[in-house]
Design a protein around this motif. Sequence first.
Motif, PDB file in Angstrom:
ATOM      1  N   HIS A 196      32.582  42.266  24.481  1.00 52.88           N
ATOM      2  CA  HIS A 196      33.012  42.039  23.099  1.00 52.88           C
ATOM      3  C   HIS A 196      34.455  41.533  23.097  1.00 52.88           C
ATOM      4  O   HIS A 196      35.224  41.836  23.996  1.00 52.88           O
ATOM      5  N   PHE A 197      34.809  40.730  22.060  1.00 52.13           N
ATOM      6  CA  PHE A 197      36.177  40.210  21.910  1.00 52.13           C
ATOM      7  C   PHE A 197      36.543  39.330  23.110  1.00 52.13           C
ATOM      8  O   PHE A 197      37.666  39.360  23.610  1.00 52.13           O
ATOM      9  N   ALA A 198      35.559  38.557  23.581  1.00 50.47           N
ATOM     10  CA  ALA A 198      35.784  37.777  24.801  1.00 50.47           C
ATOM     11  C   ALA A 198      36.465  36.446  24.487  1.00 50.47           C
ATOM     12  O   ALA A 198      36.257  35.867  23.430  1.00 50.47           O
ATOM     13  N   PRO A 199      37.259  35.969  25.445  1.00 50.93           N
ATOM     14  CA  PRO A 199      37.753  34.597  25.363  1.00 50.93           C
ATOM     15  C   PRO A 199      36.608  33.657  25.733  1.00 50.93           C
ATOM     16  O   PRO A 199      35.553  34.132  26.174  1.00 50.93           O
ATOM     17  N   PRO A 200      36.770  32.330  25.567  1.00 58.31           N
ATOM     18  CA  PRO A 200      35.651  31.421  25.894  1.00 58.31           C
ATOM     19  C   PRO A 200      35.408  31.277  27.402  1.00 58.31           C
ATOM     20  O   PRO A 200      35.397  30.174  27.936  1.00 58.31           O
ATOM     21  N   ALA A 201      35.197  32.400  28.072  1.00 63.12           N
ATOM     22  CA  ALA A 201      34.938  32.408  29.515  1.00 63.12           C
ATOM     23  C   ALA A 201      33.435  32.302  29.722  1.00 63.12           C
ATOM     24  O   ALA A 201      32.761  33.300  29.944  1.00 63.12           O
ATOM     25  N   VAL A 202      32.909  31.086  29.606  1.00 61.69           N
ATOM     26  CA  VAL A 202      31.460  30.918  29.567  1.00 61.69           C
ATOM     27  C   VAL A 202      30.815  30.611  30.920  1.00 61.69           C
ATOM     28  O   VAL A 202      29.604  30.711  31.065  1.00 61.69           O
ATOM     29  N   GLN A 203      31.614  30.245  31.891  1.00 62.40           N
ATOM     30  CA  GLN A 203      31.034  29.931  33.207  1.00 62.40           C
ATOM     31  C   GLN A 203      30.927  31.189  34.054  1.00 62.40           C
ATOM     32  O   GLN A 203      31.760  32.091  33.934  1.00 62.40           O
ATOM     33  N   GLU A 204      29.927  31.193  34.928  1.00 59.80           N
ATOM     34  CA  GLU A 204      29.729  32.377  35.750  1.00 59.80           C
ATOM     35  C   GLU A 204      30.932  32.649  36.662  1.00 59.80           C
ATOM     36  O   GLU A 204      31.234  33.799  36.980  1.00 59.80           O
ATOM     37  N   THR A 205      31.633  31.579  37.037  1.00 56.80           N
ATOM     38  CA  THR A 205      32.825  31.766  37.867  1.00 56.80           C
ATOM     39  C   THR A 205      33.937  32.476  37.089  1.00 56.80           C
ATOM     40  O   THR A 205      34.854  33.034  37.667  1.00 56.80           O
ATOM     41  N   GLU A 206      33.828  32.459  35.753  1.00 57.52           N
ATOM     42  CA  GLU A 206      34.854  33.115  34.921  1.00 57.52           C
ATOM     43  C   GLU A 206      34.435  34.516  34.479  1.00 57.52           C
ATOM     44  O   GLU A 206      35.255  35.416  34.343  1.00 57.52           O
ATOM     45  N   ASN A 207      33.131  34.684  34.200  1.00 63.84           N
ATOM     46  CA  ASN A 207      32.703  35.967  33.623  1.00 63.84           C
ATOM     47  C   ASN A 207      31.887  36.818  34.602  1.00 63.84           C
ATOM     48  O   ASN A 207      31.419  37.887  34.230  1.00 63.84           O
ATOM     49  N   PHE A 208      31.699  36.334  35.806  1.00 63.63           N
ATOM     50  CA  PHE A 208      31.001  37.087  36.860  1.00 63.63           C
ATOM     51  C   PHE A 208      29.598  37.540  36.440  1.00 63.63           C
ATOM     52  O   PHE A 208      29.114  38.588  36.860  1.00 63.63           O
ATOM     53  N   GLY A 209      28.984  36.774  35.560  1.00 64.38           N
ATOM     54  CA  GLY A 209      27.598  37.071  35.177  1.00 64.38           C
ATOM     55  C   GLY A 209      27.468  37.997  33.975  1.00 64.38           C
ATOM     56  O   GLY A 209      26.368  38.237  33.492  1.00 64.38           O
ATOM     57  N   LEU A 210      28.594  38.534  33.479  1.00 60.81           N
ATOM     58  CA  LEU A 210      28.538  39.325  32.246  1.00 60.81           C
ATOM     59  C   LEU A 210      28.302  38.377  31.075  1.00 60.81           C
ATOM     60  O   LEU A 210      28.468  37.164  31.201  1.00 60.81           O
ATOM     61  N   PHE A 211      27.944  38.936  29.914  1.00 62.85           N
ATOM     62  CA  PHE A 211      27.609  38.072  28.785  1.00 62.85           C
ATOM     63  C   PHE A 211      28.737  38.066  27.743  1.00 62.85           C
ATOM     64  O   PHE A 211      29.021  39.092  27.136  1.00 62.85           O
ATOM     65  N   PRO A 212      29.380  36.913  27.525  1.00 61.22           N
ATOM     66  CA  PRO A 212      30.509  36.907  26.582  1.00 61.22           C
ATOM     67  C   PRO A 212      30.090  36.823  25.113  1.00 61.22           C
ATOM     68  O   PRO A 212      29.246  36.016  24.744  1.00 61.22           O
ATOM     69  N   SER A 213      30.668  37.707  24.308  1.00 59.92           N
ATOM     70  CA  SER A 213      30.548  37.610  22.859  1.00 59.92           C
ATOM     71  C   SER A 213      31.931  37.167  22.383  1.00 59.92           C
ATOM     72  O   SER A 213      32.896  37.937  22.417  1.00 59.92           O
ATOM     73  N   ILE A 214      31.998  35.911  21.992  1.00 62.28           N
ATOM     74  CA  ILE A 214      33.298  35.255  21.803  1.00 62.28           C
ATOM     75  C   ILE A 214      33.809  35.399  20.379  1.00 62.28           C
ATOM     76  O   ILE A 214      33.059  35.202  19.420  1.00 62.28           O
ATOM     77  N   LEU A 215      35.066  35.756  20.264  1.00 63.99           N
ATOM     78  CA  LEU A 215      35.691  35.828  18.953  1.00 63.99           C
ATOM     79  C   LEU A 215      35.678  34.417  18.349  1.00 63.99           C
ATOM     80  O   LEU A 215      36.180  33.477  18.947  1.00 63.99           O
ATOM     81  N   ALA A 216      35.092  34.315  17.143  1.00 58.73           N
ATOM     82  CA  ALA A 216      34.714  32.999  16.615  1.00 58.73           C
ATOM     83  C   ALA A 216      35.850  32.225  15.933  1.00 58.73           C
ATOM     84  O   ALA A 216      35.677  31.692  14.841  1.00 58.73           O
TER      85      ALA A 216
END
Length: 287
Positions: A196-216
Amino acid sequence: MPAQDTFENKIPILDNHIHLDPRGQMEENIKRFAKAGGTHVVIVNKPYREGELLETKSYQKTFDLTLSMADKCRESCPEVGVYVVLGPYPVDLLRLTEKMSISDAKKVMCEGMELAKKYVVEGAAIAIGEIGRPHFQVEHDIIKCSNEILTFGMECAKDAGCPVVLHTESASEAVWRELAEMADSVKLPREKVIKHFAPPAVQETENFGLFPSILASKHSVKEAVARSDRFMMETDFLDDPARPGAVLGITTVPKVTKMLLQNELADEDKLIRIHKDNAEKLYGIEM
Ligand SMILES: [Zn+2]
């Protein structure tokens, strides 16, 4: 067909993280969301009456209040799909340790995890959250204890087959990696860990496979959508009369989605993947 019609007819619009408040304007806010084009919301538990938790040492009343507010929204605005996420709020650990030992506080919060799991299993909630650790600097023993409680929450989620929704400090690379390894340690699929409250870290190299919910915010969503469709959007709307505008407004996700479509930054198919397919897969729901 004009973009306006297409938008309102076909694309589900999910705000993946809002809060309601018994002192707020909850039903009015859900109606405003619907009027702006929103179709689904995830209502996340938060502390409402701190004294109550300290007194009862249980999350029962807090969770039941969240569930009853969700029901009120369903009644007054049946066109919006309302989902609930329940869990012991991370900062509660600090409040509890003012009144009891850290091990007793941990027990209260772990029981909260089990209660949240029960509600997920019964179908009243779709995930356990927001859980994690305080978003500001705290003492080492608080972090250590928060991590133990969080690990237990991840185990509960694994048993229930649901995701966790994480509230933590800002997500640096080290934080993403640490949380991913924590999920691995209890065999909760990384995919089921929603940041929750994630930055736009959408690539797996950035988020390590977690699922981003991006502040809109417009900026974040534009960046995310240019690179991926593996994310959700949220406002973290608070509905707190004491903190108006503390986070994003309730109509933000529909407005930003409309902006993406009108400026051809994302087509309908992509928006459906973001708002519907991702949520259906993660939460096991049908929107
Ligand atoms: Zn929140």
